[in-house]
Design a protein around this motif. Sequence first.
Motif: not given
Length: 311
Positions: A27-46
């Motif tokens: 049984r999972a305690r928690k499930v978390v999704d993140y949009p990913a991919g290096k360029g997308i990560d750069v835009s998210r940090v910006i």
Amino acid sequence: MIFTLTMNPCLDRYIYLDKLVVDDTIRARKVVDYPAGKGIDVSRVIKELGGVSIAVALVGGDTGRKLEEMLDKEGVIYSSIRVNEETRMNVILESKNGQYRISMPGKRISKKKLQTVLEVLNALVRENDIVVVSGSLPKGISPDFYTGIIFALKQWGAKVFFDADGEKLKAGLIASPDVIKPNIHEFSRIAGEKFSIEDKRTLIKEARIFLEKYELSEILLTLGAKGSLLISYDKVYFSPPLKLPVKSAVGAGDSFLAAYVLKIAEGFGRKEAFKWANAAGNAAVMTPGTQLCRKRDVEELLSKIEIYELN
């Protein structure tokens, strides 16, 4: 304007559980999704750091729509190139015994869509814009695709930051991007020689060979737990790492690059931008999973970052 290009985005699904047990219900305690991919990560940090960029990405299917919804929620501006193929998903199982990463294979993208990528960038990018080209390519796409994309961007007068690995990095270098951001392992692979992180003199010498050979302006070389180097024709800066509790190193490189690009776009000098990059990279290891750096952590760490000029 800053643009990021992510040719092979994904959705990272983190499943937190106590432990893996064979032939039993877990049984999972928690499930978390993140949009990913290096360029997308750069835009998210910006976006997190108060800047604006446009994330250009190939997305498809229900997973692609979920990724877009998550970017909407974060306030990241994006320009999707829709494909028929489902956007891939990575599953990360986080247990007390360790982490298990399951990377799902992506599907082949039609060559017609590759032409669309070029057309979209041509419509968006203007002279003196910054474009961050980073990450992997969809299945079946030759590394030479990066050669063509970077060459076109340079012809249009854009400044190109490039972050890739292996044959993709080699192919992109042919088109002379302005800046590359390899880590020590990626740099060793393209140089065909295993370098010691401690031997900065050799790293700087080899990096300057690459600067001249491929007409680069700078190399941002991350050294993992040993800090980072900024190497140009006339200057070399080194920043040692901070002693921090490490929750996850995932996303540290993308946070580093995003902060550097943002500060360069805002008119900061290389040294100050490098300081922000190191604050963001260090801040990223303080967050769990594939979470990226947080603005408050970056600002708090900024005064603690040391930058040394090397000869």
